[in-house]
Write a protein that holds these residues in place. Structure first.
Motif, PDB file in Angstrom:
ATOM      1  N   ALA A  10      56.429  50.405   2.648  1.00  0.00           N
ATOM      2  CA  ALA A  10      56.959  51.123   1.481  1.00  0.00           C
ATOM      3  C   ALA A  10      55.843  51.445   0.494  1.00  0.00           C
ATOM      4  N   SER A  11      54.958  50.496   0.271  1.00  0.00           N
ATOM      5  CA  SER A  11      53.846  50.716  -0.653  1.00  0.00           C
ATOM      6  C   SER A  11      52.900  51.789  -0.140  1.00  0.00           C
ATOM      7  N   PHE A  12      52.634  51.764   1.147  1.00  0.00           N
ATOM      8  CA  PHE A  12      51.746  52.778   1.724  1.00  0.00           C
ATOM      9  C   PHE A  12      52.306  54.178   1.518  1.00  0.00           C
ATOM     10  N   PHE A  13      53.587  54.375   1.885  1.00  0.00           N
ATOM     11  CA  PHE A  13      54.189  55.705   1.763  1.00  0.00           C
ATOM     12  C   PHE A  13      54.260  56.176   0.314  1.00  0.00           C
ATOM     13  N   ARG A  14      54.420  55.249  -0.618  1.00  0.00           N
ATOM     14  CA  ARG A  14      54.593  55.648  -2.013  1.00  0.00           C
ATOM     15  C   ARG A  14      53.284  55.704  -2.792  1.00  0.00           C
ATOM     16  N   LEU A  15      52.257  55.002  -2.357  1.00  0.00           N
ATOM     17  CA  LEU A  15      51.030  54.916  -3.141  1.00  0.00           C
ATOM     18  C   LEU A  15      49.833  55.633  -2.531  1.00  0.00           C
ATOM     19  N   TRP A  16      49.868  55.933  -1.236  1.00  0.00           N
ATOM     20  CA  TRP A  16      48.716  56.556  -0.589  1.00  0.00           C
ATOM     21  C   TRP A  16      48.441  57.913  -1.228  1.00  0.00           C
ATOM     22  N   GLN A  17      47.262  58.079  -1.764  1.00  0.00           N
ATOM     23  CA  GLN A  17      46.796  59.292  -2.432  1.00  0.00           C
ATOM     24  C   GLN A  17      47.733  59.738  -3.558  1.00  0.00           C
ATOM     25  N   ILE A  18      48.309  58.782  -4.270  1.00  0.00           N
ATOM     26  CA  ILE A  18      49.258  59.105  -5.336  1.00  0.00           C
ATOM     27  C   ILE A  18      48.585  59.895  -6.457  1.00  0.00           C
ATOM     28  N   GLY A  19      47.299  59.754  -6.628  1.00  0.00           N
ATOM     29  CA  GLY A  19      46.594  60.512  -7.648  1.00  0.00           C
ATOM     30  C   GLY A  19      46.376  61.976  -7.280  1.00  0.00           C
ATOM     31  N   ARG A  20      46.544  62.313  -5.995  1.00  0.00           N
ATOM     32  CA  ARG A  20      46.305  63.689  -5.539  1.00  0.00           C
ATOM     33  C   ARG A  20      47.563  64.378  -5.018  1.00  0.00           C
ATOM     34  N   THR A  21      48.508  63.612  -4.517  1.00  0.00           N
ATOM     35  CA  THR A  21      49.714  64.182  -3.939  1.00  0.00           C
ATOM     36  C   THR A  21      50.923  63.491  -4.522  1.00  0.00           C
TER      37      THR A  21
END
Length: 188
Positions: A10-21
């Motif tokens: 869940a963390s991966f899907f929600r936080l991966w590249q959160i600053g860009r996407t």
């Protein structure tokens, strides 16, 4: 162990590249951010009339995030991403409470794991967890309200005919359920 792996997914899907996407802010996110800035300037409200009117609690949470992380899109996106991850955990707890003691171990453990795993990767939930809109706290507080209710119900039944403190503990969970349900009305 399974819950930890699910929270990692869940963390991966929600936080991966959160600053860009997603890039930048869409209109609703920007208006929420502007209202959060108004709060920081001392112009807070319970209800915000801009953007056809909105409940205020989400804007107060965004204002707190701005205070900690600075005024930038990442602060808005992180609020809903963390709430999305918390919803996965609350879904697991709700599943545990729904099936506590009434069925076999396979359902008591399997249903919460499957439900939270599904939510960890469900497109709609991941999508809205990455946007700074006030819809994502609704399933979080709904799951918390129902999980607390069912916890109280189980304690209430356990306390029937017994001289223990289960009935008092049940009332605490019922009140907490009401608090969560009341909070859920302050979002979307």
């Amino acid at each position: 162990m399974a819950l930890l792996l699910i929270l990692i997914v869940a963390s991966f899907f929600r936080l991966w590249q959160i600053g860009r996407t997603p890039p930048g802010l869409m209109g609703d996110e920007a208006v929420n951010g502007l209202d959060a800035l108004d709060i920081l300037e001392g112009r807070g409200s319970v209800f915000f009339p801009t953007n056809f009117g909105r409940e205020g609690l989400f804007m107060y949470i965004l204002a707190a995030a701005f205070g900690v992380l600075g005024v930038r899109p990442l602060a808005i996106h992180l609020v809903t991403a963390v709430m999305g991850i918390a919803t996965v955990l609350a879904t697991y707890w709700l599943g545990r409470e729904l099936f506590r003691g009434s069925v076999g171990v396979a359902l008591t453990l399997g249903v919460p794991v499957l439900a939270s795993l599904w939510l960890a990767g469900a497109y709609w939930h991941v999508h809205y967890s990455r946007f700074g809109v006030r819809v994502i706290p609704v399933p979080l507080f709904g799951a918390l309200a129902f999980a607390a209710f069912w916890r109280g119900k189980h304690l209430w039944v356990r306390g029937l005919g017994a001289a223990d403190k289960s009935r008092w503990q049940a009332w605490i969970w019922f009140v907490l359920s009401g608090v969560f349900l009341g909070l859920s009305t302050h979002f979307y």
